[in-house]
Structures are given as C-alpha cells and as structure tokens.
Design a protein around this motif. Sequence first.
Motif, PDB file in Angstrom:
ATOM      1  N   GLU A 237       0.940  -1.155  -0.086  1.00 21.47           N
ATOM      2  CA  GLU A 237      -0.094   0.010  -0.013  1.00 21.47           C
ATOM      3  C   GLU A 237       0.840   1.255  -0.045  1.00 21.47           C
ATOM      4  O   GLU A 237       0.341   2.347  -0.289  1.00 21.47           O
ATOM      5  CB  GLU A 237      -1.071   0.065   1.048  1.00 21.47           C
ATOM      6  CG  GLU A 237      -1.823  -1.174   1.193  1.00 21.47           C
ATOM      7  CD  GLU A 237      -3.137  -0.893   2.222  1.00 21.47           C
ATOM      8  OE1 GLU A 237      -2.786  -0.270   3.264  1.00 21.47           O
ATOM      9  OE2 GLU A 237      -3.987  -1.523   1.991  1.00 21.47           O
ATOM     10  N   ASN A 238       2.249   0.897   0.506  1.00 18.50           N
ATOM     11  CA  ASN A 238       3.049   2.324   0.514  1.00 18.50           C
ATOM     12  C   ASN A 238       4.238   1.729   0.292  1.00 18.50           C
ATOM     13  O   ASN A 238       4.834   0.621   0.873  1.00 18.50           O
ATOM     14  CB  ASN A 238       2.998   2.860   1.913  1.00 18.50           C
ATOM     15  CG  ASN A 238       3.591   4.123   1.837  1.00 18.50           C
ATOM     16  OD1 ASN A 238       3.602   4.913   0.925  1.00 18.50           O
ATOM     17  ND2 ASN A 238       4.562   4.362   3.062  1.00 18.50           N
TER      18      ASN A 238
ATOM     19  N   LYS B   9      -1.067  -4.910   4.054  1.00 14.75           N
ATOM     20  CA  LYS B   9      -2.205  -5.736   4.829  1.00 14.75           C
ATOM     21  C   LYS B   9      -1.963  -7.211   4.933  1.00 14.75           C
ATOM     22  O   LYS B   9      -1.444  -7.745   4.272  1.00 14.75           O
ATOM     23  CB  LYS B   9      -3.411  -5.528   4.196  1.00 14.75           C
ATOM     24  CG  LYS B   9      -3.907  -4.118   4.130  1.00 14.75           C
ATOM     25  CD  LYS B   9      -4.070  -3.396   5.495  1.00 14.75           C
ATOM     26  CE  LYS B   9      -4.901  -2.055   5.030  1.00 14.75           C
ATOM     27  NZ  LYS B   9      -4.829  -1.270   6.446  1.00 14.75           N
TER      28      LYS B   9
ATOM     29  N   ASP C  79      -2.207  -4.516   9.908  1.00 10.58           N
ATOM     30  CA  ASP C  79      -1.078  -3.303   9.138  1.00 10.58           C
ATOM     31  C   ASP C  79       0.454  -3.751   9.585  1.00 10.58           C
ATOM     32  O   ASP C  79       0.604  -3.817  10.466  1.00 10.58           O
ATOM     33  CB  ASP C  79      -1.446  -1.956   9.537  1.00 10.58           C
ATOM     34  CG  ASP C  79      -2.808  -1.597   9.179  1.00 10.58           C
ATOM     35  OD1 ASP C  79      -3.364  -1.628   7.979  1.00 10.58           O
ATOM     36  OD2 ASP C  79      -3.501  -0.946   9.953  1.00 10.58           O
TER      37      ASP C  79
END
Length: 96
Positions: A15-16, A33, A84
């Motif tokens: 996601e990043n 995730k 996360d």
Amino acid sequence: MAQSIKLNDHIINVENYEEQNINGLTQVSVDFKVTSENYHEIAVLLYEGTFNVDVPDKNLNFNGTITQYYTSVTNLYKEGEIGDYHVTLMEVSVGN
C-alpha cells in the motif's frame, strides 16, 4: 510507486513504498495488509530475516535484511481480521 514486492519468491501487494539510497546501498520500506488467513504464512516468511528482494515495478533486485518491522495490534488469530504491517529492508553489501 511499486504495487508489489517479492521476498524469496513470495509476492506481497503493498500500500505504501519508499526507496532510499544510503551510502550506496538500497533501503526499501513497505506497508501492507495481512489477513488472519495468511498471517501464518507471512509470519514464517518474515522470520527468515534476510531475503532476495525483488521490486518488479522498479526493476530492482538485491539481497536485503529486515532492519525495522512493526505491526498493528490486530488479533490475527481471530477469523476475518486484517492487520497493518510495516517492514524496512536494507541491502546487504557484498562480503556481509
């Protein structure tokens, strides 16, 4: 931004993604995730500590080791939960 990273042939969707050059070595930080269903697989993978790191979107490949690793306080033993994860990997220089 890279969409995925491969650690020892295991693809992780990210996601990043952040990439730095530190003293001529590559450092990559990723956020992703983890579900309760794949928690065990990811935990076993990350315990290896050192990986062949491949970032296909960046045409980047290096041997790296975990220098930072943290997770949310999610109970991934509970079905349907999503945690996360943040992992930073540093390139291991030749001879180390």
